[in-house]
Write a protein that holds these residues in place. Structure first.
Motif, PDB file in Angstrom:
ATOM      1  N   ASP A 254       7.101   8.815   7.347  1.00 16.73           N
ATOM      2  CA  ASP A 254       7.797   9.447   6.226  1.00 16.73           C
ATOM      3  C   ASP A 254       8.143   8.431   5.134  1.00 16.73           C
ATOM      4  O   ASP A 254       8.124   8.755   3.944  1.00 16.73           O
ATOM      5  CB  ASP A 254       9.069  10.126   6.737  1.00 16.73           C
ATOM      6  N   ALA A 255       8.460   7.194   5.539  1.00 19.56           N
ATOM      7  CA  ALA A 255       8.808   6.163   4.560  1.00 19.56           C
ATOM      8  C   ALA A 255       7.587   5.605   3.845  1.00 19.56           C
ATOM      9  O   ALA A 255       7.687   5.158   2.699  1.00 19.56           O
ATOM     10  CB  ALA A 255       9.567   5.029   5.250  1.00 19.56           C
TER      11      ALA A 255
ATOM     12  N   LYS B 297       4.993  10.480  -1.453  1.00 18.86           N
ATOM     13  CA  LYS B 297       6.172  11.346  -1.442  1.00 18.86           C
ATOM     14  C   LYS B 297       5.836  12.810  -1.674  1.00 18.86           C
ATOM     15  O   LYS B 297       6.585  13.700  -1.277  1.00 18.86           O
ATOM     16  CB  LYS B 297       7.186  10.874  -2.498  1.00 18.86           C
ATOM     17  N   SER B 298       4.705  13.082  -2.296  1.00 21.86           N
ATOM     18  CA  SER B 298       4.333  14.471  -2.558  1.00 21.86           C
ATOM     19  C   SER B 298       3.620  15.124  -1.389  1.00 21.86           C
ATOM     20  O   SER B 298       3.376  16.333  -1.413  1.00 21.86           O
ATOM     21  CB  SER B 298       3.430  14.540  -3.795  1.00 21.86           C
TER      22      SER B 298
ATOM     23  N   LEU C  42       0.817  -1.223   0.000  1.00 25.79           N
ATOM     24  CA  LEU C  42       0.000   0.000   0.000  1.00 25.79           C
ATOM     25  C   LEU C  42       0.848   1.270   0.000  1.00 25.79           C
ATOM     26  O   LEU C  42       0.307   2.360   0.194  1.00 25.79           O
ATOM     27  CB  LEU C  42      -0.920   0.011   1.229  1.00 25.79           C
ATOM     28  N   LYS C  43       2.127   1.151  -0.170  1.00 21.77           N
ATOM     29  CA  LYS C  43       3.030   2.292  -0.015  1.00 21.77           C
ATOM     30  C   LYS C  43       2.589   3.460  -0.885  1.00 21.77           C
ATOM     31  O   LYS C  43       2.207   3.293  -2.047  1.00 21.77           O
ATOM     32  CB  LYS C  43       4.458   1.890  -0.380  1.00 21.77           C
ATOM     33  N   GLY C  44       2.653   4.649  -0.301  1.00 21.41           N
ATOM     34  CA  GLY C  44       2.207   5.835  -1.007  1.00 21.41           C
ATOM     35  C   GLY C  44       0.759   6.180  -0.731  1.00 21.41           C
ATOM     36  O   GLY C  44       0.204   7.085  -1.356  1.00 21.41           O
ATOM     37  N   THR C  45       0.135   5.482   0.222  1.00 23.23           N
ATOM     38  CA  THR C  45      -1.247   5.754   0.603  1.00 23.23           C
ATOM     39  C   THR C  45      -1.319   5.955   2.116  1.00 23.23           C
ATOM     40  O   THR C  45      -0.414   5.563   2.851  1.00 23.23           O
ATOM     41  CB  THR C  45      -2.188   4.602   0.212  1.00 23.23           C
TER      42      THR C  45
ATOM     43  N   THR D 141      -1.809  18.646   2.626  1.00 25.93           N
ATOM     44  CA  THR D 141      -1.058  18.229   3.808  1.00 25.93           C
ATOM     45  C   THR D 141      -1.932  17.369   4.715  1.00 25.93           C
ATOM     46  O   THR D 141      -3.145  17.279   4.538  1.00 25.93           O
ATOM     47  CB  THR D 141      -0.560  19.456   4.592  1.00 25.93           C
ATOM     48  N   PHE D 142      -1.297  16.745   5.684  1.00 27.33           N
ATOM     49  CA  PHE D 142      -2.036  16.018   6.710  1.00 27.33           C
ATOM     50  C   PHE D 142      -1.247  16.068   8.007  1.00 27.33           C
ATOM     51  O   PHE D 142      -0.066  16.436   8.031  1.00 27.33           O
ATOM     52  CB  PHE D 142      -2.319  14.565   6.280  1.00 27.33           C
TER      53      PHE D 142
END
Length: 220
Positions: free
Chosen positions: A152-153, A157-158, A93-96, A125-126
């Protein structure tokens, strides 16, 4: 079978694997390694890839095998196993924000993710709020730092994010009060009709009762 007999039995396999120009020491080393592997119970190999059953000594290698992003040898065994168990789904699910939630869950922290449209923050932002309340893990700046690194990992990335720690304290509230009584008397040379007698009562953090009496002389 003795170790020597096992090595002799697998020697033809070692010779078949290695090039013809291999030295005798290379063939002997490979034969010894094959003999050692032949004594390993295959069921043990299956437990190595399971974060619940993997021997604790091999956990760092298992973490590397499943691409754990954030790792520390100082963690206790329970946290190491939880981070390893969460890693495959985090990478899927990386990036979510789903990956962010799963990465945070491995640290057993009570968290809440607040999106920009929920509190009027800058678009895109969150915010990650980490809540420490009665009965939850004790506030630990080091653990919180690892959790933020995991966010952060795993995050898109945006996306830019902020963190906030909320500490909820619980205790007893005690209220104390004491009573006080004061009497005062004043004599005046002038006469007032009728005589004045005043009394006032005040209730608050301090209860006070004041009684004031005034005596006046009458002209003869």
């Amino acid at each position: 079978m003795t170790p020597s007999e096992v090595i002799e039995a697998v020697a033809p396999v070692a010779e078949a694997i290695l090039p013809a120009a291999s030295s005798r020491i290379e063939r002997a080393l490979l034969a010894a390694e094959l003999a050692r592997l032949a004594t390993v119970n295959p069921q043990i190999i299956a437990t190595i890839w399971n974060p619940k059953t993997c021997p604790v000594e091999l956990l760092p290698w298992l973490a590397q095998g499943v691409s754990v992003d954030i790792w520390s040898d100082s963690w206790d065994e329970s946290r190491k196993r939880q981070v390893i168990a969460a890693s495959p789904m985090v990478h899927r699910l990386k990036g979510t924000l789903g990956a962010v939630r799963r990465a945070l869950a491995a640290f057993e922290l009570e968290t809440e993710i607040v999106e920009w449209w929920q509190d009027g923050s800058r678009r895109g932002t969150f915010r990650v709020e980490i809540v420490y309340r009665h009965g939850s893990p004790v506030f630990d700046i080091e653990t919180q730092g690892y959790a933020i690194e995991a966010v952060d990992a795993a995050k898109p990335k945006s996306r830019v994010f902020a963190t906030r720690a909320a500490l909820e304290a619980r205790g007893r509230l005690s209220i104390a009060a004491y009573g006080r009584t004061a009497l005062s008397a004043t004599a005046h040379p002038y006469a007032f009709d009728p005589p004045v007698l005043r009394a006032s009562a005040f209730v608050g953090a301090t209860a006070a009762t004041l009684i004031s009496a005034t005596a006046h002389s009458r002209p003869s």
